[in-house]
Design a protein around this motif. Structure first.
Motif, PDB file in Angstrom:
ATOM      1  N   ILE A  59      -7.088  10.801  -3.115  1.00 24.27           N
ATOM      2  CA  ILE A  59      -6.891  10.316  -1.755  1.00 24.27           C
ATOM      3  C   ILE A  59      -5.700   9.361  -1.756  1.00 24.27           C
ATOM      4  O   ILE A  59      -5.402   8.772  -2.798  1.00 24.27           O
ATOM      5  N   THR A  60      -5.042   9.223  -0.630  1.00 23.76           N
ATOM      6  CA  THR A  60      -3.985   8.216  -0.548  1.00 23.76           C
ATOM      7  C   THR A  60      -4.586   6.902  -0.051  1.00 23.76           C
ATOM      8  O   THR A  60      -5.627   6.895   0.629  1.00 23.76           O
ATOM      9  N   ALA A  61      -3.918   5.802  -0.392  1.00 28.84           N
ATOM     10  CA  ALA A  61      -4.260   4.497   0.193  1.00 28.84           C
ATOM     11  C   ALA A  61      -2.999   3.657   0.155  1.00 28.84           C
ATOM     12  O   ALA A  61      -2.093   3.905  -0.657  1.00 28.84           O
TER      13      ALA A  61
ATOM     14  N   VAL B 247      -0.576   6.071  -3.920  1.00 30.53           N
ATOM     15  CA  VAL B 247       0.210   5.350  -2.918  1.00 30.53           C
ATOM     16  C   VAL B 247       1.356   6.287  -2.576  1.00 30.53           C
ATOM     17  O   VAL B 247       2.379   6.349  -3.273  1.00 30.53           O
ATOM     18  N   GLY B 248       1.131   7.106  -1.559  1.00 25.12           N
ATOM     19  CA  GLY B 248       2.073   8.176  -1.214  1.00 25.12           C
ATOM     20  C   GLY B 248       3.208   7.649  -0.352  1.00 25.12           C
ATOM     21  O   GLY B 248       3.051   6.669   0.390  1.00 25.12           O
ATOM     22  N   ASP B 249       4.337   8.363  -0.427  1.00 23.64           N
ATOM     23  CA  ASP B 249       5.424   7.978   0.484  1.00 23.64           C
ATOM     24  C   ASP B 249       5.099   8.424   1.913  1.00 23.64           C
ATOM     25  O   ASP B 249       5.848   8.129   2.851  1.00 23.64           O
ATOM     26  N   SER B 250       3.946   9.082   2.091  1.00 17.09           N
ATOM     27  CA  SER B 250       3.434   9.329   3.445  1.00 17.09           C
ATOM     28  C   SER B 250       3.267   8.015   4.203  1.00 17.09           C
ATOM     29  O   SER B 250       3.158   8.018   5.427  1.00 17.09           O
ATOM     30  N   LEU B 251       3.283   6.898   3.482  1.00 11.64           N
ATOM     31  CA  LEU B 251       3.191   5.595   4.165  1.00 11.64           C
ATOM     32  C   LEU B 251       4.352   5.419   5.143  1.00 11.64           C
ATOM     33  O   LEU B 251       4.243   4.661   6.128  1.00 11.64           O
TER      34      LEU B 251
ATOM     35  N   ALA C 226       1.612   6.231  -8.117  1.00 14.53           N
ATOM     36  CA  ALA C 226       2.542   5.813  -7.052  1.00 14.53           C
ATOM     37  C   ALA C 226       3.657   6.841  -6.914  1.00 14.53           C
ATOM     38  O   ALA C 226       4.151   7.379  -7.905  1.00 14.53           O
ATOM     39  N   ASP C 227       4.054   7.074  -5.665  1.00 16.19           N
ATOM     40  CA  ASP C 227       5.083   8.076  -5.361  1.00 16.19           C
ATOM     41  C   ASP C 227       6.484   7.525  -5.611  1.00 16.19           C
ATOM     42  O   ASP C 227       6.796   6.404  -5.185  1.00 16.19           O
ATOM     43  N   LEU C 228       7.326   8.314  -6.248  1.00 15.22           N
ATOM     44  CA  LEU C 228       8.754   7.996  -6.287  1.00 15.22           C
ATOM     45  C   LEU C 228       9.355   8.483  -4.969  1.00 15.22           C
ATOM     46  O   LEU C 228       9.297   9.683  -4.661  1.00 15.22           O
TER      47      LEU C 228
ATOM     48  N   VAL D 223       3.245   8.098 -12.030  1.00 12.06           N
ATOM     49  CA  VAL D 223       4.110   8.277 -10.862  1.00 12.06           C
ATOM     50  C   VAL D 223       4.081   9.746 -10.449  1.00 12.06           C
ATOM     51  O   VAL D 223       3.741  10.610 -11.245  1.00 12.06           O
ATOM     52  N   LYS D 224       4.439   9.986  -9.188  1.00 13.55           N
ATOM     53  CA  LYS D 224       4.545  11.369  -8.689  1.00 13.55           C
ATOM     54  C   LYS D 224       5.962  11.611  -8.209  1.00 13.55           C
ATOM     55  O   LYS D 224       6.580  10.713  -7.617  1.00 13.55           O
ATOM     56  N   LEU D 225       6.464  12.795  -8.475  1.00 11.50           N
ATOM     57  CA  LEU D 225       7.760  13.202  -7.919  1.00 11.50           C
ATOM     58  C   LEU D 225       7.689  14.643  -7.428  1.00 11.50           C
ATOM     59  O   LEU D 225       6.831  15.417  -7.840  1.00 11.50           O
TER      60      LEU D 225
HETATM   61  O1  KIV Z   1       2.936  11.098   0.186  1.00 16.91           O
HETATM   62  C1  KIV Z   1       1.793  11.565   0.093  1.00 16.91           C
HETATM   63  O2  KIV Z   1       0.822  11.014   0.611  1.00 16.91           O
HETATM   64  C2  KIV Z   1       1.632  12.796  -0.669  1.00 16.91           C
HETATM   65  C3  KIV Z   1       0.287  13.444  -0.670  1.00 16.91           C
HETATM   66  C4  KIV Z   1      -0.083  13.927   0.656  1.00 16.91           C
HETATM   67  C5  KIV Z   1       0.190  14.488  -1.713  1.00 16.91           C
HETATM   68  O3  KIV Z   1       2.557  13.254  -1.262  1.00 16.91           O
END
Ligand code: KIV
Length: 265
Positions: free
Chosen positions: A21-23, A42-46, A82-84, A112-114
């Motif tokens: 889940i994101t938060a 912690v997605g860059d969807s923020l 955490a998202d790059l 991290v996610k990329l």
């Molecule tokens: O930024 C994000 O929240 C995401 C997820 C939806 C996978 O990349």
């Protein structure tokens, strides 16, 4: 119970579905963590759900560090990723290393996610080689929104599906511990899941992925006017919050709030 490492999450492929889940802040991070999710992103969807932008492109490394630090304070059981953000890793591997290092060192993330496939495999290999676990992300990759022409389902044509499949395989072979599959047909989600050795985490990629992730705001129904096809509202907090606020306003206006019990003697 100890926090699952990236290796522990990878080892769950074929054993148990990964719940992700994101938060973006400490209050919701605590709720997610207590509920027993395996991973908080912690997605860059923020950029969209917290900052109100039309896409994720304006999000900076400083933004992700700030929100990751807040989420870190509320997360004791789940793995924290955490998202790059856009242009923090694409220009060079050295920048990817420096910025991933900030998310780990300053933000307190454990991985991290990329976004990206074959073209990002060497960057994943480099990060993993220096001890930074990486989650990949292929399919509908929001940071490529301008190339994709919008947030559209990807991989419906055979050649596009093959390209996404090869990207996922390259990222897995480069050492990613899991891969988000976003916005692809369920059949392609299933095929990729069968053909990579690491867990796939779906968002709009069907039920056969090794795990699922949703944007927290979508799961909780925080925006009464927004429900993507692939998301399910497990609550209607937006509507509930508006009801609570309307009641607060009415009780302030007619003098019912605060009561004597809510006042100091
Ligand atoms: O930024 C994000 O929240 C995401 C997820 C939806 C996978 O990349």
């Amino acid at each position: 119970m100890s926090v699952p490492s990236a290796d522990a999450l990878r080892a769950r492929k074929g054993q148990a579905k990964l719940v992700c889940i994101t938060a973006y802040d400490v209050a919701f991070a605590r709720l997610c963590d207590r509920s027993g999710v395996d991973l908080i992103l912690v997605g860059d969807s923020l950029g969209m759900v917290v900052q109100g932008h039309a896409n994720t492109l304006p999000v900076t490394v400083d933004d992700i560090v700030y929100h990751t630090r807040a989420v870190r304070r509320g997360t004791t059981r789940a793995h924290l990723c955490a998202d790059l953000p856009f242009m923090s890793y694409q220009a060079s591997q050295d920048e990817a290393v420096a910025n991933a290092g900030r998310l780990i060192k300053e933000g307190g993330a454990e991985s991290v996610k990329l976004e990206g496939g074959v073209e990002m495999a060497e960057t994943v290999r480099r990060l993993v080689s220096i001890g930074i676990p990486v989650m990949g992300h292929v399919g509908m990759t929001p940071q490529s929104v301008h190339r994709l022409g919008g947030f559209k389902v990807q991989g419906r044509q055979a050649d596009a599906a093959q390209h996404i499949l090869e990207g996922a395989q390259a990222i897995a072979e480069a050492g990613a511990y899991s891969i988000v599959l976003e916005g692809i047909p369920a059949s392609l989600g299933a095929e990729i899941t069968r053909s990579v050795s690491v867990p796939t985490i779906g968002i709009g990629a069907g039920a056969d992925c090794d795990g699922q992730i949703l944007v927290l705001n979508d799961l909780l129904g925080l925006d009464p006017d927004w429900k993507p096809k692939f998301a399910r509202r497990f609550a209607t907090l937006g509507t509930d919050a508006m009801g609570a606020l309307a009641q607060y306003a009415s009780e302030v206006r007619d003098g019912r709030f605060p009561s004597s019990e809510e006042s100091f003697k």
